[in-house]
Design a protein around this motif. Sequence first.
Motif, PDB file in Angstrom:
ATOM      1  N   ILE A 111       0.803  -0.706  -0.218  1.00 33.22           N
ATOM      2  CA  ILE A 111       0.119   0.334   0.213  1.00 33.22           C
ATOM      3  C   ILE A 111       0.727   1.475  -0.299  1.00 33.22           C
ATOM      4  O   ILE A 111       1.842   1.215   0.801  1.00 33.22           O
ATOM      5  CB  ILE A 111      -0.499  -0.264   1.309  1.00 33.22           C
ATOM      6  N   GLY A 112       0.748   2.444  -0.797  1.00 33.02           N
ATOM      7  CA  GLY A 112       1.388   3.602  -0.987  1.00 33.02           C
ATOM      8  C   GLY A 112       0.995   4.302  -0.016  1.00 33.02           C
ATOM      9  O   GLY A 112      -0.133   4.542   0.950  1.00 33.02           O
ATOM     10  N   GLU A 113       2.052   5.308  -0.149  1.00 31.82           N
ATOM     11  CA  GLU A 113       1.652   6.253   0.737  1.00 31.82           C
ATOM     12  C   GLU A 113       0.356   6.932   0.878  1.00 31.82           C
ATOM     13  O   GLU A 113      -0.460   6.875  -0.733  1.00 31.82           O
ATOM     14  CB  GLU A 113       2.654   7.501   0.236  1.00 31.82           C
ATOM     15  N   GLN A 114      -0.498   7.835   1.679  1.00 29.95           N
ATOM     16  CA  GLN A 114      -1.727   8.136   1.617  1.00 29.95           C
ATOM     17  C   GLN A 114      -1.310   9.507   2.038  1.00 29.95           C
ATOM     18  O   GLN A 114      -0.539   9.655   3.704  1.00 29.95           O
ATOM     19  CB  GLN A 114      -2.100   7.264   2.466  1.00 29.95           C
ATOM     20  N   ARG A 115      -2.491  10.848   1.613  1.00 27.68           N
ATOM     21  CA  ARG A 115      -2.467  11.937   2.638  1.00 27.68           C
ATOM     22  C   ARG A 115      -3.053  11.764   3.210  1.00 27.68           C
ATOM     23  O   ARG A 115      -4.437  11.216   3.372  1.00 27.68           O
ATOM     24  CB  ARG A 115      -3.030  12.768   1.568  1.00 27.68           C
ATOM     25  N   LEU A 116      -2.731  12.564   4.415  1.00 30.63           N
ATOM     26  CA  LEU A 116      -3.480  13.202   6.020  1.00 30.63           C
ATOM     27  C   LEU A 116      -4.415  13.902   5.720  1.00 30.63           C
ATOM     28  O   LEU A 116      -3.754  14.581   5.685  1.00 30.63           O
ATOM     29  CB  LEU A 116      -2.748  12.478   6.706  1.00 30.63           C
ATOM     30  N   PRO A 117      -4.921  13.790   6.654  1.00 28.20           N
ATOM     31  CA  PRO A 117      -6.376  15.080   6.554  1.00 28.20           C
ATOM     32  C   PRO A 117      -5.048  16.039   7.832  1.00 28.20           C
ATOM     33  O   PRO A 117      -3.988  15.488   8.559  1.00 28.20           O
ATOM     34  CB  PRO A 117      -7.277  14.994   7.463  1.00 28.20           C
ATOM     35  N   ASN A 118      -5.681  17.424   7.073  1.00 29.31           N
ATOM     36  CA  ASN A 118      -4.270  18.448   7.544  1.00 29.31           C
ATOM     37  C   ASN A 118      -4.884  18.739   9.453  1.00 29.31           C
ATOM     38  O   ASN A 118      -6.128  18.611   9.662  1.00 29.31           O
ATOM     39  CB  ASN A 118      -5.391  19.807   6.842  1.00 29.31           C
ATOM     40  N   THR A 119      -3.674  18.417  10.156  1.00 27.18           N
ATOM     41  CA  THR A 119      -3.281  18.651  11.420  1.00 27.18           C
ATOM     42  C   THR A 119      -2.619  19.773  11.828  1.00 27.18           C
ATOM     43  O   THR A 119      -2.843  20.132  13.454  1.00 27.18           O
ATOM     44  CB  THR A 119      -3.275  17.852  11.585  1.00 27.18           C
ATOM     45  N   SER A 120      -2.745  20.715  10.934  1.00 29.69           N
ATOM     46  CA  SER A 120      -1.648  22.420  11.428  1.00 29.69           C
ATOM     47  C   SER A 120      -2.488  22.676  12.737  1.00 29.69           C
ATOM     48  O   SER A 120      -0.906  23.714  13.134  1.00 29.69           O
ATOM     49  CB  SER A 120      -1.397  23.104  10.017  1.00 29.69           C
ATOM     50  N   THR A 121      -3.113  23.142  13.031  1.00 32.29           N
ATOM     51  CA  THR A 121      -4.060  23.532  13.829  1.00 32.29           C
ATOM     52  C   THR A 121      -3.671  23.658  15.227  1.00 32.29           C
ATOM     53  O   THR A 121      -4.202  23.394  15.483  1.00 32.29           O
ATOM     54  CB  THR A 121      -5.139  24.379  12.972  1.00 32.29           C
ATOM     55  N   ASN A 122      -3.034  21.850  15.244  1.00 29.04           N
ATOM     56  CA  ASN A 122      -3.522  21.396  16.399  1.00 29.04           C
ATOM     57  C   ASN A 122      -2.204  21.788  17.437  1.00 29.04           C
ATOM     58  O   ASN A 122      -1.268  22.421  16.627  1.00 29.04           O
ATOM     59  CB  ASN A 122      -3.370  19.614  15.884  1.00 29.04           C
ATOM     60  N   SER A 123      -2.627  20.841  18.338  1.00 33.60           N
ATOM     61  CA  SER A 123      -1.017  21.499  19.399  1.00 33.60           C
ATOM     62  C   SER A 123       0.363  20.311  18.091  1.00 33.60           C
ATOM     63  O   SER A 123      -0.046  20.140  18.189  1.00 33.60           O
ATOM     64  CB  SER A 123      -1.047  20.502  20.480  1.00 33.60           C
ATOM     65  N   VAL A 124       1.426  21.461  18.737  1.00 37.03           N
ATOM     66  CA  VAL A 124       2.557  20.634  18.677  1.00 37.03           C
ATOM     67  C   VAL A 124       2.902  19.540  18.471  1.00 37.03           C
ATOM     68  O   VAL A 124       3.079  18.666  17.586  1.00 37.03           O
ATOM     69  CB  VAL A 124       3.405  21.567  18.381  1.00 37.03           C
ATOM     70  N   GLN A 125       2.389  18.663  19.261  1.00 36.04           N
ATOM     71  CA  GLN A 125       2.433  17.244  20.179  1.00 36.04           C
ATOM     72  C   GLN A 125       1.545  16.682  19.340  1.00 36.04           C
ATOM     73  O   GLN A 125       1.316  14.947  19.200  1.00 36.04           O
ATOM     74  CB  GLN A 125       2.793  17.314  21.204  1.00 36.04           C
ATOM     75  N   TYR A 126       0.529  16.918  18.492  1.00 31.87           N
ATOM     76  CA  TYR A 126      -0.747  15.694  17.705  1.00 31.87           C
ATOM     77  C   TYR A 126      -0.754  16.458  16.028  1.00 31.87           C
ATOM     78  O   TYR A 126      -1.943  15.995  15.749  1.00 31.87           O
ATOM     79  CB  TYR A 126      -2.289  16.838  18.825  1.00 31.87           C
ATOM     80  N   GLN A 127      -0.078  17.053  15.793  1.00 31.24           N
ATOM     81  CA  GLN A 127       0.445  17.290  14.266  1.00 31.24           C
ATOM     82  C   GLN A 127       1.122  16.163  13.872  1.00 31.24           C
ATOM     83  O   GLN A 127       2.187  15.734  14.545  1.00 31.24           O
ATOM     84  CB  GLN A 127       1.244  18.708  14.649  1.00 31.24           C
ATOM     85  N   LEU A 128       0.997  16.059  13.092  1.00 31.48           N
ATOM     86  CA  LEU A 128       0.781  14.669  11.990  1.00 31.48           C
ATOM     87  C   LEU A 128       1.393  15.187  10.037  1.00 31.48           C
ATOM     88  O   LEU A 128       1.325  16.508  10.049  1.00 31.48           O
ATOM     89  CB  LEU A 128      -0.779  13.948  11.535  1.00 31.48           C
ATOM     90  N   SER A 129       2.934  14.232  10.026  1.00 32.64           N
ATOM     91  CA  SER A 129       3.291  14.628   8.160  1.00 32.64           C
ATOM     92  C   SER A 129       1.993  14.800   7.416  1.00 32.64           C
ATOM     93  O   SER A 129       1.029  14.777   7.488  1.00 32.64           O
ATOM     94  CB  SER A 129       4.154  13.834   8.056  1.00 32.64           C
ATOM     95  N   GLU A 130       2.455  15.075   6.284  1.00 33.25           N
ATOM     96  CA  GLU A 130       1.263  15.412   4.989  1.00 33.25           C
ATOM     97  C   GLU A 130       1.058  14.106   4.448  1.00 33.25           C
ATOM     98  O   GLU A 130      -0.325  14.083   4.190  1.00 33.25           O
ATOM     99  CB  GLU A 130       1.682  16.613   4.444  1.00 33.25           C
TER     100      GLU A 130
END
Length: 747
Positions: A656-675
């Motif tokens: 299974i190839g890479e998948q785009r993750l939903p935007n989490t850029s406005t979360n607290s830093v420790q709860y942000q995911l990569s793109e």
Amino acid sequence: MKKYIIGICMLIPFLSFSQQELRGMIMDKTNPKDNLGVFGANVYWLNTTVGATTDEKGWFKIPYKSSYKKLVVSFIGYKTDTINITSLKPIHHFITDQSTLDEVSVSVKKKATQKSFLQTANVFTVNSEELLKAACCNLAESFETNPSIDVNFSDALTGTKQIQMLGLKSPYLLISQENIPSIRGAAQVFGLTFTPGTWVESIQITKGAGSVINGFESISGQINAELVKPYTDNKFFLNAYGSLGGRLELNTHFNQKVSDKWQTGLYIHGDYRGEKFDRNNDDFLDNPLAEQVNIMNRWQYTDAEKGWVSFINFRYMNDEKQTGEIDFNPITDKGTTNAWGSEIKTKRFDTSLKLGYVFPELPFQSFGFQLAYSNHNQDSYFGLNRYDIKHQSIYSNLLFNSIIGDTRNKFSVGINFAYDVYDELVNITDYSRKENSFGGFFEYAFDNLDDFSFTAGLRLDTHNLLGTFVTPRFHMRYAPWEKGVLRASIGQGRKAANIFAENQQLFASSRQIDVQSTGGKIYGLDPEVAWNYGVSYLQGFNLFDKKGDITFDFYRTDFQNQVVVDWENPQEIAFYNLEGKSYANSFQTEINYNIIKYFNMRLAYKYYDIETDYQSGKAIKPLTPNHRFFANVSYETIKDEEIKKYWKFDVTYNLIGEQRLPNTSTNSVQYQLSEYSDSYSLLNAQVTKVFSDKFEVYVGGENLTNYKQKNPILANDDPFGANFDTTIVYAPIFGQMFYGGLRFKLN
């Protein structure tokens, strides 16, 4: 323009044919199945060496000269008939059983997956043999060894597997049981888990635009599950299953002949998962605690001589799930912030009647009637979010099939009626509604019995909330050379989006719900409408004297309107009508090859290009890989068809190839995911020892590579905080899982 194209196709005049061939159909009146055609019958002109063999539909074509007057039809176990031929009009002839012959047993091993070179639509059948290649405890798990269906987890709590086809979720499929729409409305998310795998005889999968006969709701395709029949199922069947993931299942079938024409079956399923697992140490259950009891009583009436067949079903199911934090106790913690937890309790009753009549002397002419009722009642909560839905549904269908002139020109005409009552509560907001629809359809099928066929269908429906609308569908098949088939299809579909029932996993987060009403009649939103276009090419081949086939297909779905599910804002889930474009492109190539006797290989590659215009801009659909690679190999140690003891080995690999993750850029830093997620591999395997035609045992493992998503639950340390989210799941959570079981049957 599209409607004009469809209209022109439906008015294509009948073609002229060469007068140097006689065509006809050989049938068996005593065959209890819907298809009376006899496959493999021999047809030849008396006192000549000119002959032919009937195809899988029972059709033949044979060269003709004016001096040929008598046609001989022969088949093992049947009387040999001689027919006087006076014209080239296609013939339809019944052959009869030769009771004076000694008993002859003909054994043919059915392919686990069958692709037809003769059907007009792009349909393939998954038989029970394929379902046995994996644990296949329920219908949702029946597609693990099939590359056309993607199986994904919907969230990090319930462990429920969701399916996709052509890159679109299951709500865009019309999923039916014995051609009665079943997985819809309130059952959309968990409904596939409500049909045990042992109840399934076969699954027919149609890619792209399906038939207009079953309704207007299908957009990306149709899946129809045929259940086991009391007439042909084992008199007694037992399947016991257990896994190291704490899951226990038991299935039993009891079938009994009541009279010459009546058969009945009692099917009982139970599963239990009572052990708590937290392998990733996030203080949440990796799998839910669960119990299910599922009982079905099925009656079959068959009078082949007079042409009647009927099925009556009664089913009751009780399903309960508990998930959340390890220490959650529903008695003390429900509705509080002591611990986060969820319970989903579903009770369902359904009953159906199917009645069919085939005119004894006109086997190409028949009528059918279907009537179904279901009552689905779900009470659930997810932390502090409450979701209750009760869905009562009535469905009926009256259908007539016949021909125009001869059996090269067939048609189906009929009417549908559906009535749905939804009592739906989201926290304190009542979204109850009633839906009813009445529609008629006409479908014309042309087949020149050789290299060309097409099917054109049109529906007219009136719906109290969706309005009055037309649904066109068209399929075409052309065989340019031997074992080569080119197919094309185009069709429209529409559906009411059940935004909460289809997206229940989103309640297991801290997201606020925003339904952006534009005055539509369902949740204030407009119906979803889309066109689907597809082309497919299937080529059979022989390599080193072994059979194989290769398929290429491309499908595109264009939405005229879509209810966009937007979770790009990590603090919100928004539902709104599409403004702009939304499309899904799907390309797949697949190779099936019999390397040596009883050793089969299946390889597939899929590419998805799926984009939607969100309010924040155009973006790739989240949690959908652009690339997938699939491989399955199976081997059986059978040396002789008469030997009943042998081994079966099955291995399935997915990349299974890479998948785009939903935007989490406005979360607290420790709860942000990569793109994007990482790509990963999955490996499943199963070994079966067949001791006899009555008893076998199996052991297997899933996710043998032990790949696990890290931190699948955002803010697991603060489940009532603003960043809590269980929905961003792109890979397994549990890790390796081993299982074993046995099957026992008496004929």
